[in-house]
Design a protein around this motif. Structure first.
Motif, PDB file in Angstrom:
ATOM      1  N   GLU A 147     -18.276  14.391   6.326  1.00 48.95           N
ATOM      2  CA  GLU A 147     -18.707  14.438   7.877  1.00 48.95           C
ATOM      3  C   GLU A 147     -19.776  15.275   7.836  1.00 48.95           C
ATOM      4  O   GLU A 147     -20.974  15.043   8.509  1.00 48.95           O
ATOM      5  CB  GLU A 147     -17.844  14.953   8.812  1.00 48.95           C
ATOM      6  CG  GLU A 147     -18.104  14.754  10.240  1.00 48.95           C
ATOM      7  CD  GLU A 147     -16.578  15.075  10.891  1.00 48.95           C
ATOM      8  OE1 GLU A 147     -17.154  15.167  12.194  1.00 48.95           O
ATOM      9  OE2 GLU A 147     -15.659  15.276  10.729  1.00 48.95           O
ATOM     10  N   GLU A 148     -19.692  16.406   7.233  1.00 49.38           N
ATOM     11  CA  GLU A 148     -20.949  17.248   7.211  1.00 49.38           C
ATOM     12  C   GLU A 148     -22.170  16.679   6.428  1.00 49.38           C
ATOM     13  O   GLU A 148     -23.356  16.950   6.718  1.00 49.38           O
ATOM     14  CB  GLU A 148     -20.790  18.721   6.437  1.00 49.38           C
ATOM     15  CG  GLU A 148     -19.952  19.693   7.200  1.00 49.38           C
ATOM     16  CD  GLU A 148     -19.584  20.797   6.567  1.00 49.38           C
ATOM     17  OE1 GLU A 148     -19.903  21.044   5.184  1.00 49.38           O
ATOM     18  OE2 GLU A 148     -18.544  21.565   6.816  1.00 49.38           O
ATOM     19  N   HIS A 149     -21.996  15.822   5.502  1.00 50.57           N
ATOM     20  CA  HIS A 149     -23.136  15.239   4.895  1.00 50.57           C
ATOM     21  C   HIS A 149     -23.345  13.690   5.498  1.00 50.57           C
ATOM     22  O   HIS A 149     -23.827  12.785   4.646  1.00 50.57           O
ATOM     23  CB  HIS A 149     -22.837  15.153   3.303  1.00 50.57           C
ATOM     24  CG  HIS A 149     -22.736  16.505   2.840  1.00 50.57           C
ATOM     25  ND1 HIS A 149     -23.817  17.208   2.332  1.00 50.57           N
ATOM     26  CD2 HIS A 149     -21.987  17.503   2.666  1.00 50.57           C
ATOM     27  CE1 HIS A 149     -23.777  18.466   1.938  1.00 50.57           C
ATOM     28  NE2 HIS A 149     -22.422  18.825   2.257  1.00 50.57           N
ATOM     29  N   ARG A 150     -22.952  13.649   6.687  1.00 50.06           N
ATOM     30  CA  ARG A 150     -23.073  12.191   7.180  1.00 50.06           C
ATOM     31  C   ARG A 150     -22.607  11.060   6.527  1.00 50.06           C
ATOM     32  O   ARG A 150     -23.187  10.002   6.520  1.00 50.06           O
ATOM     33  CB  ARG A 150     -24.443  12.058   7.627  1.00 50.06           C
ATOM     34  CG  ARG A 150     -25.331  13.485   8.512  1.00 50.06           C
ATOM     35  CD  ARG A 150     -26.362  13.284   8.795  1.00 50.06           C
ATOM     36  NE  ARG A 150     -26.597  12.286  10.015  1.00 50.06           N
ATOM     37  CZ  ARG A 150     -26.223  12.139  11.349  1.00 50.06           C
ATOM     38  NH1 ARG A 150     -25.301  13.181  11.729  1.00 50.06           N
ATOM     39  NH2 ARG A 150     -26.221  11.102  12.009  1.00 50.06           N
ATOM     40  N   ARG A 151     -21.619  10.900   5.805  1.00 46.41           N
ATOM     41  CA  ARG A 151     -20.904   9.955   5.180  1.00 46.41           C
ATOM     42  C   ARG A 151     -19.837   9.718   5.905  1.00 46.41           C
ATOM     43  O   ARG A 151     -18.497   9.958   5.489  1.00 46.41           O
ATOM     44  CB  ARG A 151     -20.766  10.395   3.719  1.00 46.41           C
ATOM     45  CG  ARG A 151     -22.063  10.708   2.932  1.00 46.41           C
ATOM     46  CD  ARG A 151     -21.836  11.277   1.796  1.00 46.41           C
ATOM     47  NE  ARG A 151     -21.171  10.305   0.787  1.00 46.41           N
ATOM     48  CZ  ARG A 151     -21.077  10.961  -0.645  1.00 46.41           C
ATOM     49  NH1 ARG A 151     -20.962  11.738  -0.826  1.00 46.41           N
ATOM     50  NH2 ARG A 151     -20.346  10.004  -1.301  1.00 46.41           N
ATOM     51  N   PHE A 152     -20.153   9.101   7.129  1.00 46.00           N
ATOM     52  CA  PHE A 152     -18.825   8.875   8.060  1.00 46.00           C
ATOM     53  C   PHE A 152     -17.869   7.822   7.740  1.00 46.00           C
ATOM     54  O   PHE A 152     -16.787   8.118   7.988  1.00 46.00           O
ATOM     55  CB  PHE A 152     -19.430   8.666   9.333  1.00 46.00           C
ATOM     56  CG  PHE A 152     -20.526   9.742   9.841  1.00 46.00           C
ATOM     57  CD1 PHE A 152     -19.988  11.030  10.133  1.00 46.00           C
ATOM     58  CD2 PHE A 152     -21.796   9.304  10.308  1.00 46.00           C
ATOM     59  CE1 PHE A 152     -20.795  11.891  10.758  1.00 46.00           C
ATOM     60  CE2 PHE A 152     -22.465  10.345  10.864  1.00 46.00           C
ATOM     61  CZ  PHE A 152     -21.950  11.614  10.742  1.00 46.00           C
ATOM     62  N   MET A 176      -7.850  13.732  13.203  1.00 44.89           N
ATOM     63  CA  MET A 176      -8.469  12.399  13.373  1.00 44.89           C
ATOM     64  C   MET A 176      -9.173  12.453  14.892  1.00 44.89           C
ATOM     65  O   MET A 176     -10.264  11.756  14.838  1.00 44.89           O
ATOM     66  CB  MET A 176      -7.369  11.429  12.882  1.00 44.89           C
ATOM     67  CG  MET A 176      -8.125   9.722  13.003  1.00 44.89           C
ATOM     68  SD  MET A 176      -9.171   9.560  11.480  1.00 44.89           S
ATOM     69  CE  MET A 176      -9.399   7.892  11.717  1.00 44.89           C
ATOM     70  N   GLY A 177      -8.403  12.686  15.769  1.00 47.39           N
ATOM     71  CA  GLY A 177      -8.828  12.559  17.107  1.00 47.39           C
ATOM     72  C   GLY A 177     -10.118  13.379  17.084  1.00 47.39           C
ATOM     73  O   GLY A 177     -10.986  13.000  18.050  1.00 47.39           O
ATOM     74  N   ARG A 182     -16.023  14.006  18.012  1.00 45.79           N
ATOM     75  CA  ARG A 182     -17.253  14.475  17.574  1.00 45.79           C
ATOM     76  C   ARG A 182     -18.287  13.133  16.948  1.00 45.79           C
ATOM     77  O   ARG A 182     -19.266  13.338  17.358  1.00 45.79           O
ATOM     78  CB  ARG A 182     -17.245  15.151  16.135  1.00 45.79           C
ATOM     79  CG  ARG A 182     -16.697  16.531  16.148  1.00 45.79           C
ATOM     80  CD  ARG A 182     -16.793  17.342  15.202  1.00 45.79           C
ATOM     81  NE  ARG A 182     -16.028  16.850  13.942  1.00 45.79           N
ATOM     82  CZ  ARG A 182     -14.705  16.914  13.842  1.00 45.79           C
ATOM     83  NH1 ARG A 182     -14.093  17.745  14.720  1.00 45.79           N
ATOM     84  NH2 ARG A 182     -14.089  16.443  12.951  1.00 45.79           N
ATOM     85  N   GLN A 183     -17.783  11.837  16.818  1.00 45.12           N
ATOM     86  CA  GLN A 183     -18.513  10.505  16.732  1.00 45.12           C
ATOM     87  C   GLN A 183     -18.566   9.864  18.177  1.00 45.12           C
ATOM     88  O   GLN A 183     -19.159   8.845  17.898  1.00 45.12           O
ATOM     89  CB  GLN A 183     -17.713   9.755  15.631  1.00 45.12           C
ATOM     90  CG  GLN A 183     -17.534  10.490  14.356  1.00 45.12           C
ATOM     91  CD  GLN A 183     -18.691  10.985  13.777  1.00 45.12           C
ATOM     92  OE1 GLN A 183     -19.753  10.282  13.741  1.00 45.12           O
ATOM     93  NE2 GLN A 183     -18.715  12.104  13.234  1.00 45.12           N
TER      94      GLN A 183
END
Length: 187
Positions: A147-152, A176-177, A182-183
Motif C-alpha cells: 500500500e505504501e508503495h502504491r501497489r494496491f 481490510m475495512g 483509505r482507498q
C-alpha cells in the motif's frame, strides 16, 4: 530481576553511575546474565561509547548465540557505526533463528528501508508470509508495504490472504475495512 529493573530505572532517569553499580553487582553475582549485558550496552550507548557497547553485546552473543534481542541490539549498533554489511548479516541471522519473530523481520525491513532497498523489504516480507505459523500480522505487514508503495492490487491480495489465514480473527477483517476506507472504496 529486581537488580535489572533497578538498574534500568536508573538508566531511564539518567543516573548512569547508579545504573553501572547495579550492573556491576549483577555481573559479579551472575556473570552469565544476558540482561545485565544488555543493560550495560544501553548505558554505554548513553555514554556514546558505541564501540564498547558492541563489544559487550558480542560477549553476550558468545554466551547465547540464539538470543534474538542481543542480535537485534548488536545489528542496530553496527549500523550506527556504519558497518552496514555486518549489521545486515546479524539482522538476517536473527530472522533466520525465528522468522515468525515480528521484531526480527521488522528491524531487518527498517534497515533496508533506511537504504531504500525496497526490493529487499518485499522479499523479506514475502519470505515471512511463506514461513509456517499463522499470524495475520505478517500478511498485513506485507499488505501495508504494498500500500505504501502504491501497489494496491497486491495490497488487497495480502489483506485477503490475512482473512483467509485467520477467518475467525476480527482484526483481519477490520484491517481490510481500513484499507478500503483509505482507498475510498465502498465494496
Amino acid at each position: 530481576k529486581a537488580q535489572i529493573k533497578l538498574g534500568l530505572t536508573h538508566l531511564i532517569e539518567g543516573n548512569l553511575v547508579q545504573a553501572r553499580i547495579h550492573v556491576s553487582n549483577i555481573l559479579k553475582q551472575s556473570p552469565q546474565t544476558i540482561e545485565a549485558y544488555h543493560l550495560l550496552a544501553d548505558i554505554l550507548v548513553r555514554e556514546n561509547e558505541i564501540q564498547e557497547a558492541v563489544a559487550i553485546l558480542e560477549k553476550a552473543r558468545s554466551m547465547d548465540p540464539k538470543e534474538i534481542r542481543t542480535l537485534l541490539k548488536l545489528a542496530h549498533l553496527l549500523d550506527t557505526l556504519g558497518q552496514a554489511e555486518k549489521a545486515e548479516q546479524v539482522y538476517i541471522k536473527a530472522m533466520a533463528l525465528d522468522s515468525s519473530n515480528r521484531a526480527a523481520y521488522i528491524e531487518l525491513c527498517k534497515f533496508y528501508d533506511r537504504r531504500k532497498a525496497f526490493d529487499k523489504i518485499e522479499n523479506t516480507l514475502k519470505y515471512v508470509v511463506r514461513t509456517p505459523g499463522i499470524k495475520f500480522e505478517k500478511y498485513t505487514d506485507l499488505a501495508r508495504f504494498y500500500e505504501e508503495h502504491r501497489r494496491f492490487d497486491l495490497a488487497e491480495k495480502s489483506y485477503r490472504e490475512a482473512i483467509a489465514a485467520t477467518p475467525d480473527l476480527d482484526r483481519a477483517f477490520f484491517n481490510m475495512g481500513e484499507y478500503y476506507a483509505r482507498q475510498n472504496r465502498k465494496d
